[in-house]
Design a protein around this motif. Structure first.
Motif, PDB file in Angstrom:
ATOM      1  N   LEU A  11       0.835  -1.192   0.000  1.00  0.00           N
ATOM      2  CA  LEU A  11       0.000   0.000   0.000  1.00  0.00           C
ATOM      3  C   LEU A  11       0.874   1.248   0.000  1.00  0.00           C
ATOM      4  O   LEU A  11       1.770   1.371   0.830  1.00  0.00           O
ATOM      5  CB  LEU A  11      -0.910   0.027   1.236  1.00  0.00           C
ATOM      6  N   LYS A  12       0.614   2.160  -0.924  1.00  0.00           N
ATOM      7  CA  LYS A  12       1.379   3.406  -0.964  1.00  0.00           C
ATOM      8  C   LYS A  12       0.654   4.441  -0.119  1.00  0.00           C
ATOM      9  O   LYS A  12      -0.057   5.304  -0.613  1.00  0.00           O
ATOM     10  CB  LYS A  12       1.536   3.907  -2.403  1.00  0.00           C
ATOM     11  N   GLU A  13       0.809   4.327   1.190  1.00  0.00           N
ATOM     12  CA  GLU A  13       0.087   5.175   2.138  1.00  0.00           C
ATOM     13  C   GLU A  13       1.084   6.046   2.894  1.00  0.00           C
ATOM     14  O   GLU A  13       1.771   5.575   3.797  1.00  0.00           O
ATOM     15  CB  GLU A  13      -0.702   4.302   3.101  1.00  0.00           C
ATOM     16  N   HIS A  14       1.168   7.312   2.537  1.00  0.00           N
ATOM     17  CA  HIS A  14       2.169   8.208   3.115  1.00  0.00           C
ATOM     18  C   HIS A  14       2.028   8.364   4.628  1.00  0.00           C
ATOM     19  O   HIS A  14       2.979   8.221   5.385  1.00  0.00           O
ATOM     20  CB  HIS A  14       2.063   9.602   2.486  1.00  0.00           C
ATOM     21  N   LYS A  15       0.817   8.665   5.078  1.00  0.00           N
ATOM     22  CA  LYS A  15       0.592   9.001   6.483  1.00  0.00           C
ATOM     23  C   LYS A  15       0.939   7.846   7.415  1.00  0.00           C
ATOM     24  O   LYS A  15       1.405   8.054   8.530  1.00  0.00           O
ATOM     25  CB  LYS A  15      -0.856   9.431   6.675  1.00  0.00           C
ATOM     26  N   LYS A  16       0.674   6.627   6.980  1.00  0.00           N
ATOM     27  CA  LYS A  16       0.897   5.474   7.850  1.00  0.00           C
ATOM     28  C   LYS A  16       2.362   5.084   7.973  1.00  0.00           C
ATOM     29  O   LYS A  16       2.755   4.435   8.928  1.00  0.00           O
ATOM     30  CB  LYS A  16       0.091   4.270   7.339  1.00  0.00           C
ATOM     31  N   VAL A  17       3.167   5.454   6.987  1.00  0.00           N
ATOM     32  CA  VAL A  17       4.563   4.989   6.996  1.00  0.00           C
ATOM     33  C   VAL A  17       5.581   6.100   7.199  1.00  0.00           C
ATOM     34  O   VAL A  17       6.763   5.824   7.338  1.00  0.00           O
ATOM     35  CB  VAL A  17       4.904   4.244   5.686  1.00  0.00           C
ATOM     36  N   LYS A  18       5.162   7.343   7.238  1.00  0.00           N
ATOM     37  CA  LYS A  18       6.117   8.451   7.313  1.00  0.00           C
ATOM     38  C   LYS A  18       7.029   8.346   8.537  1.00  0.00           C
ATOM     39  O   LYS A  18       8.211   8.666   8.470  1.00  0.00           O
ATOM     40  CB  LYS A  18       5.400   9.797   7.306  1.00  0.00           C
ATOM     41  N   LYS A  19       6.478   7.839   9.645  1.00  0.00           N
ATOM     42  CA  LYS A  19       7.270   7.748  10.868  1.00  0.00           C
ATOM     43  C   LYS A  19       8.263   6.583  10.829  1.00  0.00           C
ATOM     44  O   LYS A  19       9.188   6.539  11.638  1.00  0.00           O
ATOM     45  CB  LYS A  19       6.344   7.603  12.074  1.00  0.00           C
ATOM     46  N   LEU A  20       8.076   5.668   9.905  1.00  0.00           N
ATOM     47  CA  LEU A  20       8.987   4.523   9.809  1.00  0.00           C
ATOM     48  C   LEU A  20      10.359   4.920   9.278  1.00  0.00           C
ATOM     49  O   LEU A  20      11.294   4.130   9.311  1.00  0.00           O
ATOM     50  CB  LEU A  20       8.387   3.423   8.932  1.00  0.00           C
ATOM     51  N   THR A  21      10.493   6.149   8.783  1.00  0.00           N
ATOM     52  CA  THR A  21      11.811   6.640   8.368  1.00  0.00           C
ATOM     53  C   THR A  21      12.620   7.100   9.577  1.00  0.00           C
ATOM     54  O   THR A  21      13.796   7.443   9.448  1.00  0.00           O
ATOM     55  CB  THR A  21      11.680   7.799   7.355  1.00  0.00           C
ATOM     56  N   GLN A  22      11.988   7.101  10.762  1.00  0.00           N
ATOM     57  CA  GLN A  22      12.691   7.369  12.018  1.00  0.00           C
ATOM     58  C   GLN A  22      13.064   6.023  12.633  1.00  0.00           C
ATOM     59  O   GLN A  22      12.192   5.200  12.908  1.00  0.00           O
ATOM     60  CB  GLN A  22      11.793   8.157  12.968  1.00  0.00           C
ATOM     61  N   ARG A  23      14.339   5.792  12.862  1.00  0.00           N
ATOM     62  CA  ARG A  23      14.828   4.465  13.225  1.00  0.00           C
ATOM     63  C   ARG A  23      14.201   3.929  14.519  1.00  0.00           C
ATOM     64  O   ARG A  23      13.900   2.737  14.622  1.00  0.00           O
ATOM     65  CB  ARG A  23      16.366   4.488  13.348  1.00  0.00           C
ATOM     66  N   ARG A  24      14.018   4.783  15.484  1.00  0.00           N
ATOM     67  CA  ARG A  24      13.458   4.339  16.765  1.00  0.00           C
ATOM     68  C   ARG A  24      12.053   3.762  16.568  1.00  0.00           C
ATOM     69  O   ARG A  24      11.716   2.700  17.106  1.00  0.00           O
ATOM     70  CB  ARG A  24      13.419   5.519  17.737  1.00  0.00           C
ATOM     71  N   ILE A  25      11.250   4.461  15.778  1.00  0.00           N
ATOM     72  CA  ILE A  25       9.884   4.003  15.517  1.00  0.00           C
ATOM     73  C   ILE A  25       9.897   2.773  14.620  1.00  0.00           C
ATOM     74  O   ILE A  25       9.103   1.839  14.801  1.00  0.00           O
ATOM     75  CB  ILE A  25       9.057   5.141  14.875  1.00  0.00           C
ATOM     76  N   TYR A  26      10.820   2.756  13.671  1.00  0.00           N
ATOM     77  CA  TYR A  26      10.963   1.595  12.780  1.00  0.00           C
ATOM     78  C   TYR A  26      11.226   0.318  13.587  1.00  0.00           C
ATOM     79  O   TYR A  26      10.584  -0.716  13.371  1.00  0.00           O
ATOM     80  CB  TYR A  26      12.118   1.843  11.801  1.00  0.00           C
ATOM     81  N   GLU A  27      12.162   0.392  14.523  1.00  0.00           N
ATOM     82  CA  GLU A  27      12.528  -0.787  15.318  1.00  0.00           C
ATOM     83  C   GLU A  27      11.365  -1.246  16.202  1.00  0.00           C
ATOM     84  O   GLU A  27      11.141  -2.443  16.368  1.00  0.00           O
ATOM     85  CB  GLU A  27      13.757  -0.490  16.189  1.00  0.00           C
ATOM     86  N   ARG A  28      10.624  -0.287  16.740  1.00  0.00           N
ATOM     87  CA  ARG A  28       9.481  -0.633  17.587  1.00  0.00           C
ATOM     88  C   ARG A  28       8.384  -1.331  16.773  1.00  0.00           C
ATOM     89  O   ARG A  28       7.832  -2.350  17.194  1.00  0.00           O
ATOM     90  CB  ARG A  28       8.926   0.616  18.265  1.00  0.00           C
ATOM     91  N   LYS A  29       8.090  -0.795  15.592  1.00  0.00           N
ATOM     92  CA  LYS A  29       7.078  -1.400  14.724  1.00  0.00           C
ATOM     93  C   LYS A  29       7.533  -2.768  14.222  1.00  0.00           C
ATOM     94  O   LYS A  29       6.737  -3.688  14.080  1.00  0.00           O
ATOM     95  CB  LYS A  29       6.804  -0.471  13.538  1.00  0.00           C
ATOM     96  N   LYS A  30       8.824  -2.888  13.972  1.00  0.00           N
ATOM     97  CA  LYS A  30       9.369  -4.158  13.494  1.00  0.00           C
ATOM     98  C   LYS A  30       9.187  -5.250  14.543  1.00  0.00           C
ATOM     99  O   LYS A  30       8.806  -6.385  14.209  1.00  0.00           O
ATOM    100  CB  LYS A  30      10.861  -3.988  13.164  1.00  0.00           C
ATOM    101  N   GLN A  31       9.454  -4.926  15.800  1.00  0.00           N
ATOM    102  CA  GLN A  31       9.303  -5.914  16.874  1.00  0.00           C
ATOM    103  C   GLN A  31       7.848  -6.354  17.024  1.00  0.00           C
ATOM    104  O   GLN A  31       7.569  -7.541  17.233  1.00  0.00           O
ATOM    105  CB  GLN A  31       9.822  -5.338  18.195  1.00  0.00           C
ATOM    106  N   LYS A  32       6.921  -5.424  16.893  1.00  0.00           N
ATOM    107  CA  LYS A  32       5.498  -5.759  16.966  1.00  0.00           C
ATOM    108  C   LYS A  32       5.103  -6.663  15.795  1.00  0.00           C
ATOM    109  O   LYS A  32       4.336  -7.617  15.962  1.00  0.00           O
ATOM    110  CB  LYS A  32       4.644  -4.486  16.947  1.00  0.00           C
ATOM    111  N   TRP A  33       5.625  -6.348  14.613  1.00  0.00           N
ATOM    112  CA  TRP A  33       5.336  -7.147  13.423  1.00  0.00           C
ATOM    113  C   TRP A  33       5.912  -8.560  13.560  1.00  0.00           C
ATOM    114  O   TRP A  33       5.246  -9.543  13.235  1.00  0.00           O
ATOM    115  CB  TRP A  33       5.923  -6.445  12.200  1.00  0.00           C
ATOM    116  N   LEU A  34       7.145  -8.656  14.057  1.00  0.00           N
ATOM    117  CA  LEU A  34       7.767  -9.966  14.249  1.00  0.00           C
ATOM    118  C   LEU A  34       6.989 -10.818  15.242  1.00  0.00           C
ATOM    119  O   LEU A  34       6.813 -12.028  15.053  1.00  0.00           O
ATOM    120  CB  LEU A  34       9.209  -9.794  14.732  1.00  0.00           C
ATOM    121  N   LYS A  35       6.482 -10.186  16.276  1.00  0.00           N
ATOM    122  CA  LYS A  35       5.710 -10.910  17.295  1.00  0.00           C
ATOM    123  C   LYS A  35       4.444 -11.495  16.678  1.00  0.00           C
ATOM    124  O   LYS A  35       4.065 -12.633  16.944  1.00  0.00           O
ATOM    125  CB  LYS A  35       5.350  -9.954  18.441  1.00  0.00           C
TER     126      LYS A  35
END
Length: 263
Positions: free
Chosen positions: A234-258
């Protein structure tokens, strides 16, 4: 009696013909393994996956494809990609890349003069195109009832305007991130517009193949300088814009892995 036999023979041929036309459905999970239909649809309910259907002559393949995916390229792979794009396009390898991927650019000559909606009935091949101006003037709800399929078509000026808005609206891109656009095939967008709006040709679909699980549906890719990446269908700007910040990326990644480990 003779007529009854003819009708019976015709019905028998129809049943046999339909049975022969029935295709085998094969279900494939996200690990490229054949699975049962029950297991397949149970995973689909988790909303972690998209359903991809591939029709062949005598088989229908149904494959699970991750809607979102977090991963990391090898050090060799990311260095090769950075070096290639720095030489070919002058892209800064020290920044995080926020990539919008378009598989095919349309043919300008075949686009409508005014944006609108194409209504179609696949059973009767009947179709009608209504411009946006005409749609705004009257009650066209009956069209959605008469035509089960509809597709929004943009005029060339409106299509280019979406490019302009994406590039000028950089509120979701910080200084450590660069917004990039790649395409695989160009059916007829003039070269001057491609250059003006900074669209890059994915030669030999190298980028697409690097982040492809066999379905090629990713529309958005985030790549960090160290090779950590995120892809989305999905090309959704608002939902992914914060994922370019590493701290938020790592937090979302851990939730996704779980979530994925629970499947």
């Amino acid at each position: 009696m003779k007529n009854k036999l003819v009708i019976l023979a015709w019905l028998l041929c129809s049943v046999v013909g339909n049975a022969q036309k029935k295709k085998t459905v094969i279900y494939i999970n996200e690990k490229h393994q054949i699975t049962s239909s029950k297991a397949y649809y149970n995973k689909l309910k988790t909303q972690l996956f998209d359903n991809v259907t591939i029709k062949k002559e005598d088989t229908i393949l149904k494959k699970l494809s991750y809607t979102d995916f977090f991963g990391k390229l090898s050090s060799t792979k990311i260095k090769q990609l950075q070096k290639l794009y720095a030489l070919r396009y002058g892209i800064d390898s020290t920044k995080t890349w926020l990539i919008h991927y378009v598989d095919t650019l349309p043919d300008k000559s075949k686009m409508p003069k005014e944006s609108g909606i194409l209504f179609k009935n696949p059973l009767t091949t009947d179709s009608i195109f209504i411009t946006q101006t005409a749609l705004e003037k009257g009650n066209n709800s009956f069209l959605y009832e008469k035509y089960p399929y509809h597709k929004h078509l943009k005029s060339y000026p409106d299509y280019i305007d979406t490019w302009h808005k994406e590039i000028t609206n950089t509120n979701y891109v910080d200084t450590s991130t660069t917004l990039l656009h790649f395409y695989a095939v160009n059916k007829g967008i003039p070269d001057e517009d491609i250059k003006k709006y900074g669209y890059y040709n994915d030669i030999s679909t190298l980028l697409k193949k690097s982040f492809n699980d066999g379905t090629g549906k990713n529309k958005l890719i985030i790549i960090y300088p160290d090779g950590a990446f995120y892809t989305s269908t999905l090309k959704e700007h608002k939902k992914v814009k914060k994922l370019t910040q590493r701290r938020i990326y790592e937090r979302k990644k851990q939730k996704w892995l779980k979530k994925t480990l629970q499947e």
